[in-house]
Design a protein around this motif. Structure first.
Motif, mmCIF file in Angstrom:
data_model
loop_
_atom_site.group_PDB
_atom_site.id
_atom_site.type_symbol
_atom_site.label_atom_id
_atom_site.label_comp_id
_atom_site.label_asym_id
_atom_site.label_seq_id
_atom_site.Cartn_x
_atom_site.Cartn_y
_atom_site.Cartn_z
ATOM 1 N N GLU A 68 0.416 -1.348 -0.152
ATOM 2 C CA GLU A 68 0.110 0.167 0.195
ATOM 3 C C GLU A 68 0.999 0.871 -0.347
ATOM 4 O O GLU A 68 0.521 2.161 -0.433
ATOM 5 C CB GLU A 68 -1.116 0.210 1.501
ATOM 6 C CG GLU A 68 -1.961 1.423 1.766
ATOM 7 C CD GLU A 68 -2.916 1.273 0.176
ATOM 8 O OE1 GLU A 68 -3.116 2.294 -0.405
ATOM 9 O OE2 GLU A 68 -3.452 -0.116 -0.990
ATOM 10 N N ARG A 71 2.047 2.292 -3.715
ATOM 11 C CA ARG A 71 1.139 1.880 -4.843
ATOM 12 C C ARG A 71 1.057 3.582 -4.336
ATOM 13 O O ARG A 71 0.538 4.210 -5.340
ATOM 14 C CB ARG A 71 0.183 1.012 -4.106
ATOM 15 C CG ARG A 71 0.033 -0.109 -4.712
ATOM 16 C CD ARG A 71 -1.530 -0.501 -4.758
ATOM 17 N NE ARG A 71 -1.273 -1.310 -5.212
ATOM 18 C CZ ARG A 71 -1.776 -3.237 -4.943
ATOM 19 N NH1 ARG A 71 -3.267 -2.730 -3.969
ATOM 20 N NH2 ARG A 71 -1.576 -4.402 -5.568
ATOM 21 N N LYS A 72 0.978 4.334 -2.885
ATOM 22 C CA LYS A 72 0.432 5.566 -2.628
ATOM 23 C C LYS A 72 2.068 6.093 -3.208
ATOM 24 O O LYS A 72 1.595 7.118 -3.778
ATOM 25 C CB LYS A 72 1.390 5.800 -1.137
ATOM 26 C CG LYS A 72 -0.638 5.785 -0.743
ATOM 27 C CD LYS A 72 -0.836 5.432 0.952
ATOM 28 C CE LYS A 72 -1.780 5.124 1.288
ATOM 29 N NZ LYS A 72 -2.234 4.963 3.180
ATOM 30 N N ASP A 78 3.114 -4.616 -7.063
ATOM 31 C CA ASP A 78 1.354 -6.114 -7.334
ATOM 32 C C ASP A 78 2.107 -7.291 -6.758
ATOM 33 O O ASP A 78 1.869 -8.104 -7.325
ATOM 34 C CB ASP A 78 1.522 -5.675 -8.255
ATOM 35 C CG ASP A 78 1.861 -5.850 -9.625
ATOM 36 O OD1 ASP A 78 3.810 -5.563 -8.577
ATOM 37 O OD2 ASP A 78 2.481 -5.831 -11.268
#
Length: 129
Positions: A68, A71-72, A78
């Motif tokens: 997470e 991704r931020k 992934d």
């Protein structure tokens, strides 16, 4: 001026006697070290090891938080959590700090640990050379 040595009784010790005593002491030390080395395996008991309960779940949660965060930050994150690889690489912890002297007791402890949620429980024999 030369040094002269005396023993505890006051008799003088010559350098030749000192060298002989030093050689005898070294020989005794070698013999003592050789006598202390065990030549056969010594049994030291049985240790039950495994992965404690909750450690896998915390690793999954940590992996999810790292993904997470990636991704931020706009980074590719992934890669899924590989449970089999994590279990293979994880260091096993002792269920009990003191080893068991009987294999049956260690097997019973392993069974209870498995029922208690421990993963990959094993019974290892402890020996020394």
């Amino acid at each position: 001026m030369s040094l002269s040595f005396v023993n505890l009784h006051g008799a003088s010790i010559t350098p030749a006697k000192m060298e002989a005593m030093r050689a005898a002491g070294a020989e005794a030390e070698r013999a003592r070290r050789a006598a202390n080395k065990p030549t056969e395996l010594t049994h030291k008991g049985w240790r039950v090891v495994g992965i404690p309960p909750g450690l896998l779940e915390s690793a999954k949660a940590e992996h999810a938080s790292v993904i997470e965060t990636a991704r931020k930050a706009g980074l590719p994150g992934d890669k899924p959590f590989d449970e089999a690889e994590w279990l293979r690489k994880q260091r096993r912890q002792a269920v009990r700090s003191k080893p068991y002297m009987l294999r049956e007791a260690a097997a019973q402890c392993a069974e209870l640990a498995t029922k208690g949620g421990w993963l990959e429980v094993r019974v290892n024999e402890l020996t020394s050379k």
